[in-house]
Design a protein around this motif. Structure first.
Motif, PDB file in Angstrom:
ATOM      1  N   ILE A  31      53.204  34.307  33.456  1.00  0.00           N
ATOM      2  CA  ILE A  31      52.991  34.964  34.753  1.00  0.00           C
ATOM      3  C   ILE A  31      52.220  36.258  34.574  1.00  0.00           C
ATOM      4  N   ALA A  32      52.602  37.037  33.573  1.00  0.00           N
ATOM      5  CA  ALA A  32      51.932  38.321  33.332  1.00  0.00           C
ATOM      6  C   ALA A  32      50.478  38.118  32.917  1.00  0.00           C
ATOM      7  N   ILE A  33      50.252  37.192  31.969  1.00  0.00           N
ATOM      8  CA  ILE A  33      48.881  36.937  31.507  1.00  0.00           C
ATOM      9  C   ILE A  33      48.022  36.390  32.639  1.00  0.00           C
ATOM     10  N   GLY A  34      48.576  35.445  33.407  1.00  0.00           N
ATOM     11  CA  GLY A  34      47.827  34.863  34.516  1.00  0.00           C
ATOM     12  C   GLY A  34      47.463  35.901  35.557  1.00  0.00           C
ATOM     13  N   THR A  35      48.405  36.809  35.847  1.00  0.00           N
ATOM     14  CA  THR A  35      48.151  37.861  36.841  1.00  0.00           C
ATOM     15  C   THR A  35      47.060  38.813  36.372  1.00  0.00           C
ATOM     16  N   ILE A  36      47.176  39.262  35.123  1.00  0.00           N
ATOM     17  CA  ILE A  36      46.192  40.212  34.582  1.00  0.00           C
ATOM     18  C   ILE A  36      44.812  39.571  34.502  1.00  0.00           C
ATOM     19  N   ARG A  37      44.747  38.355  33.966  1.00  0.00           N
ATOM     20  CA  ARG A  37      43.451  37.681  33.816  1.00  0.00           C
ATOM     21  C   ARG A  37      42.784  37.424  35.156  1.00  0.00           C
ATOM     22  N   SER A  38      43.552  36.899  36.117  1.00  0.00           N
ATOM     23  CA  SER A  38      42.961  36.584  37.415  1.00  0.00           C
ATOM     24  C   SER A  38      42.474  37.843  38.124  1.00  0.00           C
ATOM     25  N   THR A  39      43.233  38.929  38.009  1.00  0.00           N
ATOM     26  CA  THR A  39      42.840  40.183  38.659  1.00  0.00           C
ATOM     27  C   THR A  39      41.553  40.726  38.052  1.00  0.00           C
ATOM     28  N   ILE A  40      41.497  40.782  36.721  1.00  0.00           N
ATOM     29  CA  ILE A  40      40.300  41.300  36.048  1.00  0.00           C
ATOM     30  C   ILE A  40      39.090  40.415  36.326  1.00  0.00           C
ATOM     31  N   GLN A  41      39.292  39.091  36.227  1.00  0.00           N
ATOM     32  CA  GLN A  41      38.182  38.162  36.449  1.00  0.00           C
ATOM     33  C   GLN A  41      37.631  38.275  37.860  1.00  0.00           C
ATOM     34  N   LEU A  42      38.525  38.369  38.858  1.00  0.00           N
ATOM     35  CA  LEU A  42      38.080  38.455  40.242  1.00  0.00           C
ATOM     36  C   LEU A  42      37.367  39.775  40.529  1.00  0.00           C
ATOM     37  N   LEU A  43      37.888  40.866  39.972  1.00  0.00           N
ATOM     38  CA  LEU A  43      37.225  42.157  40.167  1.00  0.00           C
ATOM     39  C   LEU A  43      35.834  42.156  39.539  1.00  0.00           C
ATOM     40  N   LEU A  44      35.734  41.611  38.329  1.00  0.00           N
ATOM     41  CA  LEU A  44      34.434  41.559  37.657  1.00  0.00           C
ATOM     42  C   LEU A  44      33.439  40.694  38.418  1.00  0.00           C
ATOM     43  N   ILE A  45      33.882  39.507  38.840  1.00  0.00           N
ATOM     44  CA  ILE A  45      32.957  38.619  39.550  1.00  0.00           C
ATOM     45  C   ILE A  45      32.576  39.205  40.905  1.00  0.00           C
ATOM     46  N   GLY A  46      33.475  40.006  41.483  1.00  0.00           N
ATOM     47  CA  GLY A  46      33.140  40.676  42.740  1.00  0.00           C
ATOM     48  C   GLY A  46      31.951  41.616  42.576  1.00  0.00           C
ATOM     49  N   TYR A  47      31.972  42.411  41.505  1.00  0.00           N
ATOM     50  CA  TYR A  47      30.858  43.334  41.245  1.00  0.00           C
ATOM     51  C   TYR A  47      29.585  42.567  40.863  1.00  0.00           C
ATOM     52  N   VAL A  48      29.763  41.487  40.097  1.00  0.00           N
ATOM     53  CA  VAL A  48      28.602  40.672  39.711  1.00  0.00           C
ATOM     54  C   VAL A  48      27.950  40.051  40.937  1.00  0.00           C
ATOM     55  N   LEU A  49      28.767  39.473  41.817  1.00  0.00           N
ATOM     56  CA  LEU A  49      28.223  38.848  43.027  1.00  0.00           C
ATOM     57  C   LEU A  49      27.564  39.874  43.930  1.00  0.00           C
ATOM     58  N   ASN A  50      28.137  41.049  44.009  1.00  0.00           N
ATOM     59  CA  ASN A  50      27.534  42.117  44.817  1.00  0.00           C
ATOM     60  C   ASN A  50      26.128  42.443  44.305  1.00  0.00           C
TER      61      ASN A  50
END
Length: 248
Positions: A31-50
């Protein structure tokens, strides 16, 4: 939604952690790894897509789609670690599925060929095809193991590898496609899909959101069929050695 609200949303993860601890499920690490990974990945892809949306450069669109296909292929290939070359076969299948599906959308004028449309829709199509590929490998491994005696008997009688595995192949392809069509049967009644919900939350008309969701769901039917059939045709020989002996 503010960043403060986003941090409060982590309270939902805390509920999952507490329930896991209470029931001694041992899922705290996942749960902890999934939460951290998904949060970081989504934030990064958000900036990339922007960045990509503002640059409006075809090169960046292609790079992102290649990245999506690569990650999806790697994830699906984990279901067939004992199959040499399965990653490239899945990648080829996903690439063809993406090319045919998105190509038809653009040619028929169903979507505008801009990053705002191409990238999110490509992600959904590739993600759906990845699930189909994963399911195919899972079911194929199970079916081959179950029908091992039948396959070896057919081979001993002179059947080709394709003839020996034909029944197993059809069952695996069918099983990999069923979840996609089951989802289509209940969509709008049991669940409101992510794209439609996102558009409504962003302020779009529900009717407009529904039209785009229908387009995506209909494209899922073809992408599921294309990817399932392609991966089956490209990979069935991997369950046999060069001498047409069934791999253990």
């Amino acid at each position: 939604m503010t960043y403060t609200s986003m941090w409060f949303a982590f309270g939902f993860v805390l509920i999952a952690l507490l329930l896991s601890l209470w029931q001694k499920l041992g899922l705290e690490k996942e749960i902890a790894i999934g939460t951290i990974r998904s949060t970081i990945q989504l934030l990064l892809i958000g900036y990339v897509l922007n960045f990509v949306f503002h640059s409006d450069n075809v090169f960046f669109i292609v790079i992102l789609i290649i990245m999506m296909i690569s990650v999806a292929s790697w994830n699906a290939a984990s279901r067939g670690k004992n199959l040499p070359g399965i990653f490239w076969r899945i990648a080829f299948s996903l690439a063809i599925t993406e090319l045919v599906t998105m190509g038809l959308m653009v040619i028929l004028g169903l979507v505008t060929p801009t990053p705002q449309y191409l990238i999110p829709m490509s992600g959904m199509i590739i993600g759906s095809s990845m699930i189909v590929s994963s399911l195919f490998l899972t079911h194929m491994n199970r079916e081959v193991d179950t029908a091992k005696g039948e396959i070896e008997t057919l081979l001993s009688l002179g059947a080709s590898t394709r003839q020996a595995v034909q029944g197993v192949l059809k069952r695996a392809v069918k099983a990999s496609m069923i979840p996609t069509f089951d989802t289509m049967k209940t969509i709008g009644l049991v669940q409101l899909p992510g794209m439609m919900t996102g558009m409504i939350v962003a302020g779009a008309s529900p009717i407009e959101a529904v039209r785009y969701q229908i387009l995506i769901m209909l494209s899922f039917s073809s992408s599921a069929a294309i990817s399932a059939v392609l991966i089956s045709l490209l990979s069935y020989r991997l369950w046999f050695t060069k001498d047409s002996i069934l791999r253990l």
